[in-house]
Design an enzyme around this catalytic site. Structure first.
Site, mmCIF file in Angstrom:
data_model
loop_
_atom_site.group_PDB
_atom_site.id
_atom_site.type_symbol
_atom_site.label_atom_id
_atom_site.label_comp_id
_atom_site.label_asym_id
_atom_site.label_seq_id
_atom_site.Cartn_x
_atom_site.Cartn_y
_atom_site.Cartn_z
ATOM 1 N N ASP A 58 -10.419 -1.368 4.243
ATOM 2 C CA ASP A 58 -10.457 -0.849 2.747
ATOM 3 C C ASP A 58 -11.568 -1.406 2.019
ATOM 4 O OD1 ASP A 58 -8.137 0.305 3.258
ATOM 5 O OD2 ASP A 58 -6.792 -1.319 2.440
ATOM 6 N N THR A 105 -4.482 5.885 -3.702
ATOM 7 C CA THR A 105 -3.287 6.558 -2.767
ATOM 8 C C THR A 105 -1.903 6.824 -3.713
ATOM 9 O OG1 THR A 105 -2.846 4.770 -1.560
ATOM 10 C CG2 THR A 105 -4.225 6.256 -0.492
ATOM 11 N N THR A 106 -1.626 5.319 -4.193
ATOM 12 C CA THR A 106 -0.497 5.595 -4.994
ATOM 13 C C THR A 106 -0.579 6.468 -6.234
ATOM 14 O OG1 THR A 106 -0.331 3.041 -4.178
ATOM 15 C CG2 THR A 106 1.374 3.940 -6.086
ATOM 16 N N ASP A 117 0.926 -1.330 0.149
ATOM 17 C CA ASP A 117 -0.087 0.093 0.115
ATOM 18 C C ASP A 117 0.727 1.332 -0.011
ATOM 19 O OD1 ASP A 117 -2.341 1.478 0.027
ATOM 20 O OD2 ASP A 117 -2.231 1.430 2.064
HETATM 21 P P1 ADP Z 1 -3.736 2.607 -5.701
HETATM 22 O O1 ADP Z 1 -2.943 2.862 -4.345
HETATM 23 O O2 ADP Z 1 -3.508 4.008 -6.384
HETATM 24 O O3 ADP Z 1 -4.887 2.204 -5.589
HETATM 25 P P2 ADP Z 1 -3.166 -0.012 -6.605
HETATM 26 O O4 ADP Z 1 -1.859 -0.594 -6.269
HETATM 27 O O5 ADP Z 1 -4.109 -0.338 -5.728
HETATM 28 O O6 ADP Z 1 -2.649 1.641 -6.270
HETATM 29 O O7 ADP Z 1 -3.306 -0.124 -8.107
HETATM 30 C C1 ADP Z 1 -4.563 0.458 -8.683
HETATM 31 C C2 ADP Z 1 -4.548 0.445 -9.983
HETATM 32 O O8 ADP Z 1 -4.245 -1.128 -10.726
HETATM 33 C C3 ADP Z 1 -5.685 0.922 -10.857
HETATM 34 O O9 ADP Z 1 -5.395 1.685 -11.806
HETATM 35 C C4 ADP Z 1 -6.361 -0.475 -11.220
HETATM 36 O O10 ADP Z 1 -7.231 -0.151 -12.571
HETATM 37 C C5 ADP Z 1 -5.250 -1.068 -11.688
HETATM 38 N N1 ADP Z 1 -5.562 -2.598 -11.655
HETATM 39 C C6 ADP Z 1 -6.060 -3.258 -10.645
HETATM 40 N N2 ADP Z 1 -6.332 -4.594 -10.763
HETATM 41 C C7 ADP Z 1 -6.037 -4.648 -12.143
HETATM 42 C C8 ADP Z 1 -5.908 -5.872 -12.996
HETATM 43 N N3 ADP Z 1 -6.584 -7.104 -12.771
HETATM 44 N N4 ADP Z 1 -5.772 -5.575 -14.138
HETATM 45 C C9 ADP Z 1 -5.292 -4.200 -14.539
HETATM 46 N N5 ADP Z 1 -5.283 -3.300 -13.839
HETATM 47 C C10 ADP Z 1 -5.800 -3.427 -12.494
#
Ligand code: ADP
Ligand code: MG
Length: 531
Positions: free
Chosen positions: A384, A94-95, A61
Site C-alpha cells: 500500500d 476504498t472505504t 481495510d
Molecule cells: P480509506 O479506505 O477510504 O482510505 P481510511 O480508513 O484509510 O479509509 O481513512 C481515510 C480517511 O481518514 C481520510 O479521509 C483521511 O483524511 C482520514 N485521516 C487519516 N489520518 C487522519 C488523522 N490523523 N486525523 C484525521 N483524519 C485522518
C-alpha cells in the site's frame, strides 16, 4: 402497477421496477456501507473476518472486508467493483468510495421521494462532480519532500503499529524514488520490487536492498562465492545435453553407434559452453535445469552458474542487468549480454541467499519476522505504501485530510448550486451533503458528536481557511498541513469520480429482472459432470 404485454415473456424472472427498484438498490448499498463505515479513519475499528475454512484475519481495510464477504446483491456488487477499481488505481480511498456511493444514493432517493426525476438527479450529480474536480485542483498543493512521508504515513493510518508504518513509509519512498528513474507503467511497483521473506529476526530489521535477492546458491560451490563486476547471460530454457528419447530408435547392433551418439551430444553441448566462454560470460542464469556434466565444465571455463528461476525473477534480473533472455545459448550474441556490478552469497537463517546487483531499476524488499502472518502483514502495508509513494511521484498534488477537503467542497458546491435551476440545485445540495458524510463518519468513529463536528468544522474553515480539518484527538479542528494529515489528490479525485459514476449507474436502473432459480436445483447442475 400495470402489467404490460411484454411481461408475459418475462415469466421466468422476478421483476422489480421504478421506485421499488431504486429503494431496493439503495438499501443494498446502505447495508454494505454500514458494514464498513466503522473502519474509516485513524480511529476506525478493526473487523475480524472468518472464512469458510475457519481461518480468521483481522483488518481495518474496507476493501478487504467487502471483497471477503459473500455478497450476492447485484447493486452491492457494483459498489464492490467501484471499491476494487479504486484499490487498483490508487491503492487507497476504498472505504471512502463505498461510503460516498451509499450517501449519494440515499440523498438521491430522498429527492426522488420529493418528486424529482432520477434523470434530474443524475444531471445535478454530474455537474457537481465536474465542479468539485475543478475546485480540487484549486485547493491542492504539490507535496514537498517532508510532506511526502506524511502523505504515505496518513494512508497507512490504522494498518499497523506506528513505528513499523514509519519505517515502511521510509522504505517505500526510497523504492518509489528508484522507480521514478524509469518512466511509464503505473504497475512498475509490482514488477520491479521483489518481496522476500526471512524466517528469522524481527520486523524492524526489514530492509530494502538494491538488486535481486534470491533464495538460491550457485550450482557449484567450487566456483567463487562473490564476483563482479562482469558479464551476465540469461538462458530462457535449460542447459542439458540432448537426452536419448525413449521413442528414438538407434541401431544398437553396433555399440559404436551409441557411443558415437553420446560423443556428438556431448560435443554439441561443450560447444555451447565454449561459445558462452568466448563471449566473456562470467555469470550464467538458466531458467530451467543445468546437468551435472555441465556444472564442472562451466566452473572450468570460469563461469558461475545459477539454475531454476521463476519467470518473474528472470525478467527482473533482465531489467537489472540489461541481459536479454535467449533460449538457445549457441545463438547468443554479445549484444544480448548484460552487466552486473556485483554478485554475492550469504547464509541467512541457514539458507543461502544470493544478491545480484546492476545498474537497472530493481530492488528486493526483505522482510524479517518470526511468523509468516506477521511478515505477510508487513508486505501488505509495504504494498500500500509503495503504491501511494510511487503514484505520488507522478501526481504530486496533495489535499488536507481529516474531512477538510470534503467539507470545503460541500460549502463550495452549495454556493455553486445557486447558479443552477431549481431542481438541479436540490440535487447539487444532495451531493454536497453526501461529501460531508466523510468528516461526519470520521468524527463518529473517534467518539465525537458528528453533527457538532461538521458544523464547527465548516465554521472554522470559513474563518481560518480550508486546510483546517478535524483533529480527532481533541474533538476540535486544526491545520492539517501542520498536523501532517494529507490525502493524495489522485486518491480523492478517483474516489469522487468512481463513486459518482457508480451512484449514477444505480440511479439509471429502472428495472431489475431476477432470473428465477428453482430452489430444488442442485448447485452442481451447471457443472460439466455429464457422465
Ligand atoms: P480509506 O479506505 O477510504 O482510505 P481510511 O480508513 O484509510 O479509509 O481513512 C481515510 C480517511 O481518514 C481520510 O479521509 C483521511 O483524511 C482520514 N485521516 C487519516 N489520518 C487522519 C488523522 N490523523 N486525523 C484525521 N483524519 C485522518
Ligand atoms: Mg486509507
Amino acid at each position: 402497477m400495470v402489467e404490460s404485454d411484454h411481461d408475459i415473456t418475462l415469466q421466468e424472472t422476478d421483476r422489480i421496477h421504478g421506485r421499488t427498484a431504486l429503494v431496493n438498490n439503495v438499501s443494498a448499498a446502505s447495508s454494505l456501507a454500514g458494514a464498513i463505515s466503522s473502519t474509516l479513519g485513524p480511529k476506525g475499528l478493526d473487523k475480524m473476518l472468518v472464512k469458510e475454512d475457519g481461518t480468521a484475519i483481522v483488518t481495518n481495510d474496507g476493501v478487504t472486508v467487502i471483497e471477503t464477504a459473500n455478497v450476492e446483491h447485484p447493486t452491492a456488487r457494483m459498489l464492490i467493483d467501484a471499491s476494487s477499481s479504486q484499490d487498483r488505481y490508487a491503492r487507497d480511498g476504498t472505504t471512502t468510495t463505498v461510503l460516498l456511493i451509499s450517501e449519494m444514493l440515499q440523498n438521491a432517493l430522498e429527492l426522488v421521494r420529493m418528486g424529482i426525476h432520477p434523470s434530474v438527479v443524475v444531471k445535478g450529480y454530474e455537474l457537481s462532480l465536474d465542479e468539485a474536480l475543478r475546485e480540487i485542483t484549486r485547493l491542492s498543493i504539490d507535496a514537498s519532500e517532508t510532506q511526502r512521508k506524511s502523505v504515505v504515513k496518513t494512508s497507512l493510518q490504522g494498518k499497523g503499529d506506528s513505528s513499523l508504518c514509519d519505517k515502511i513509509a521510509t522504505l517505500a519512498i526510497e523504492a518509489a524514488d528508484s522507480l521514478s528513474k524509469e518512466s511509464g507503467n503505473v504497475d512498475l511497483e509490482r514488477i520491479r520490487v521483489k518481496r522476500i521473506q526471512i524466517d528469522e529476526g524481527n520486523l524492524m530489521e526489514t530492509k530494502l536492498v538494491n538488486g535481486l535477492m534470491l533464495l538460491k546458491s550457485r550450482v557449484d560451490i567450487a566456483s567463487p562465492k562473490k564476483t563482479g563486476p562482469g558479464k551476465i547471460a540469461i538462458i530462457d530454457g535449460g542447459l542439458e545435453p540432448a537426452k536419448l528419447e525413449i521413442s528414438a530408435t538407434i541401431e544398437v547392433g553396433n555399440p559404436s553407434n551409441l557411443r558415437e551418439f553420446h560423443k556428438r551430444a556431448t560435443k554439441r553441448f561443450k560447444d555451447k559452453i565454449e561459445h558462452l566462454s568466448s563471449l566473456g560470460v562470467d555469470l550464467l542464469v538458466v531458467r530451467e535445469g543445468i546437468s551435472d556434466e555441465a556444472i564442472s565444465m562451466l566452473t572450468d571455463s570460469g563461469i558461475t552458474a545459477y539454475r531454476r528461476f521463476e519467470r518473474k525473477d528472470m525478467e527482473l534480473l533482465s531489467t537489472i542487468t540489461g541481459a536479454k533472455p535467449v533460449s538457445n545459448p549457441m545463438k547468443l550474441t554479445k549484444d544480448e549480454l548484460g552487466t552486473f556490478s556485483s554478485r554475492s552469497e550469504e547464509r541467512i537463517a541457514d539458507v543461502s541467499h544470493t544478491l545480484i546487483e546492476g545498474d537497472g531499476v530493481g530492488m528486493s524488499f526483505v522482510v524479517r519476522g518470526s511468523s509468516r502472518a506477521i511478515r505477510e502483514e508487513a508486505i501488505r502495508i509495504f504494498d500500500d505504501a509503495l503504491g501511494v509513494a510511487h503514484r505520488l511521484n507522478g501526481y504530486p498534488g496533495i489535499l488536507p485530510g481529516g474531512g477538510a477537503t470534503q467539507s470545503h467542497l460541500a460549502r463550495h458546491l452549495r454556493k455553486f448550486s445557486k447558479s443552477q435551476s431549481g431542481r438541479e440545485q436540490l440535487a447539487i445540495e444532495g451531493y454536497a451533503s453526501a461529501l460531508e458524510s466523510i468528516p461526519r463518519i470520521l468524527s463518529e468513529n473517534a467518539g465525537w458528536d458528528p453533527v457538532e463536528s461538521i458544523l464547527s468544522l465548516s465554521a472554522d474553515q470559513k474563518e481560518s481557511g480550508s486546510w483546517i480539518g478535524l483533529d480527532l484527538d481533541s474533538g476540535g479542528s486544526s491545520d492539517m498541513a501542520e498536523k501532517g494529515v494529507f490525502d493524495p489528490e489522485f486518491v480523492v479525485e478517483h474516489a469522487l469520480s468512481g463513486a459518482t459514476e457508480a451512484a449514477i449507474s444505480v440511479l439509471r436502473i429502472d428495472d431489475v429482472l431476477w432470473a428465477r432459480t428453482d430452489p430444488s436445483t442442485p448447485d452442481w447442475q451447471d457443472d460439466e459432470l455429464e457422465d
